[in-house]
Design a protein around this motif. Sequence first.
Motif, PDB file in Angstrom:
ATOM      1  N   LEU A 180       0.833  -1.201   0.000  1.00  0.00           N
ATOM      2  CA  LEU A 180       0.000   0.000   0.000  1.00  0.00           C
ATOM      3  C   LEU A 180       0.868   1.252   0.000  1.00  0.00           C
ATOM      4  N   LYS A 181       0.665   2.111  -0.992  1.00  0.00           N
ATOM      5  CA  LYS A 181       1.465   3.327  -1.090  1.00  0.00           C
ATOM      6  C   LYS A 181       0.972   4.384  -0.105  1.00  0.00           C
ATOM      7  N   ASP A 182       1.885   5.213   0.367  1.00  0.00           N
ATOM      8  CA  ASP A 182       1.542   6.286   1.305  1.00  0.00           C
ATOM      9  C   ASP A 182       0.535   7.256   0.693  1.00  0.00           C
ATOM     10  N   ASN A 183      -0.304   7.796   1.545  1.00  0.00           N
ATOM     11  CA  ASN A 183      -1.255   8.858   1.190  1.00  0.00           C
ATOM     12  C   ASN A 183      -2.344   8.421   0.211  1.00  0.00           C
ATOM     13  N   ILE A 184      -2.420   7.141  -0.099  1.00  0.00           N
ATOM     14  CA  ILE A 184      -3.498   6.678  -0.960  1.00  0.00           C
ATOM     15  C   ILE A 184      -4.788   6.632  -0.144  1.00  0.00           C
ATOM     16  N   ASN A 185      -5.882   7.080  -0.753  1.00  0.00           N
ATOM     17  CA  ASN A 185      -7.164   7.137  -0.059  1.00  0.00           C
ATOM     18  C   ASN A 185      -8.242   6.635  -1.009  1.00  0.00           C
ATOM     19  N   GLU A 186      -8.464   5.309  -0.979  1.00  0.00           N
ATOM     20  CA  GLU A 186      -9.419   4.688  -1.899  1.00  0.00           C
ATOM     21  C   GLU A 186     -10.301   3.699  -1.141  1.00  0.00           C
ATOM     22  N   GLU A 187     -11.480   3.466  -1.702  1.00  0.00           N
ATOM     23  CA  GLU A 187     -12.377   2.481  -1.119  1.00  0.00           C
ATOM     24  C   GLU A 187     -12.096   1.103  -1.716  1.00  0.00           C
ATOM     25  N   ILE A 188     -12.133   0.092  -0.865  1.00  0.00           N
ATOM     26  CA  ILE A 188     -11.929  -1.296  -1.288  1.00  0.00           C
ATOM     27  C   ILE A 188     -13.252  -2.035  -1.106  1.00  0.00           C
ATOM     28  N   ILE A 189     -13.760  -2.583  -2.210  1.00  0.00           N
ATOM     29  CA  ILE A 189     -15.073  -3.232  -2.137  1.00  0.00           C
ATOM     30  C   ILE A 189     -15.030  -4.673  -2.650  1.00  0.00           C
ATOM     31  N   TYR A 190     -13.821  -5.241  -2.756  1.00  0.00           N
ATOM     32  CA  TYR A 190     -13.701  -6.549  -3.402  1.00  0.00           C
ATOM     33  C   TYR A 190     -13.295  -7.677  -2.446  1.00  0.00           C
TER      34      TYR A 190
END
Length: 479
Positions: free
Chosen positions: A175-185
């Motif tokens: 996981l890269k720093d500062n990434i802000n994503e939703e995980i739905i899988y």
Amino acid sequence: MGEKPHAIMIAFPYQGHITPFVNLALKFASKGFTITFVHTHYIHHTISSSNDHTKTSLQGTDFFAQARESGLDIRYTTISDGFPLEFDRALHIKEFWDAMLSDFPGRVDEFIGDMLKQPGYDGVSFLIADTFYSWPATIAFKYNLISVSFWTQPAAVFSVNYHLDLLIENGHFPLKDNINEEIIYIPGVGSINTRDLMPYLKEDEPAKFVQKVIFQAFNEVKKADFILFNTIQELETQTLSALNQKQPTYSVGPVNFFKDLTKNSVSKSLRSESDCTKWLESKPPGSVLYVSFGSHVKSSEQMIQEIAHGLVLSEANFIWVVRTDIADFLPDGFHDDVNGKGLMVPWCDQVTVLSDPAVGGFLTHCGWNSVMESIWCGVRMICYPLYTDQTMNRKLVVDDWKIGIDLCDGMATLMVDRIKVSEKIKMLLNDESDTSRGLKKEVERVNLVLRNALEKDGSSEKNFDQVVQDLKARLLAKN
């Protein structure tokens, strides 16, 4: 089947794993199993020393003697982790875990092989081990034992680790720093933000050996015959259902509160416990904030200082578990500033404190045992996750169950500010605030779910009976 089923249980060498593992052993024994319980020499020595046992030799203290007197068939022994007792495992954690991954499996293999040759052990049929170990299913298969894996954290964390391949496919591991994503899988987990993933999944994870431990453990657990979870079916229904489609899974938690185990006192604490009862008796109901960040993870000086200042600013009564390794971080003059409102202890019996009527809130690192204990005692939480599963636990507590609040609004940085600390403490302990009342209502609801699960006809109790039935059926089929 004439003989009682016999299981070897090998505990993982950390407090958050030892406590539930011991209680699981007592539960199995109460259901008619013979248990051979195994600690490492070091853990045995540490518990013996911390609990003031008169004998601290490797085999001189039998923690399960009282349980046997009450009729439970539990034997006890120890195994070397490969290091001398004086070796500082926390200071040299990478060296320790490199050896635990490379050398300890061979030690366990030899240990179990020798044990099975001894009189009275030829009937051993099960190996019950912590999921974090890298060897249980392999060694169980070698000795024709049924492999049972015990996961001491929530099912959601297990599922994320179990599906690392999906994280890799979707670019979320490392996981890269500062990434802000939703995980739905992730099957059965629903939507989670990347900020809630465990810190050891990050690209810049400083302790790379933790990733290695996780990878090996979750490759191994996929070969287990049964997986037990220290969680509650009603709280993680979809996650458990999805996992059960992969392997036989059973939610049997919270194991620390099994109803029929209260009469069996087994030493489990790695630290000497202070008695806070008299101090608590002097405080009004619901006025005390209990503060603890667990037994293991290191805290920064900035964090400790800001929390200390925030406690003083809040003017709240508090008990703070200040471990010896963080005591030097306290601000100059802190004890004078507290002026009788605070009690600092190196360690304590957490359930005893949380269940005291004077306690109205818990500032916690969100370790899973702490979360379960806080809910069990009906105590609202202020969450400050530090490592491992704690960020995911925070999501469950704050976002899903709504029984706690965040200490820091910006979870990505985790920088603590004394003003915010003070504000959050006041908000939690003020029963007149809408936030406090809402949290209290929800924690009462979840508390009822936990307690009902452990009733005779509750989900965890019925699931445990099913585990016992299925284990015996597998044993009959094997024989």
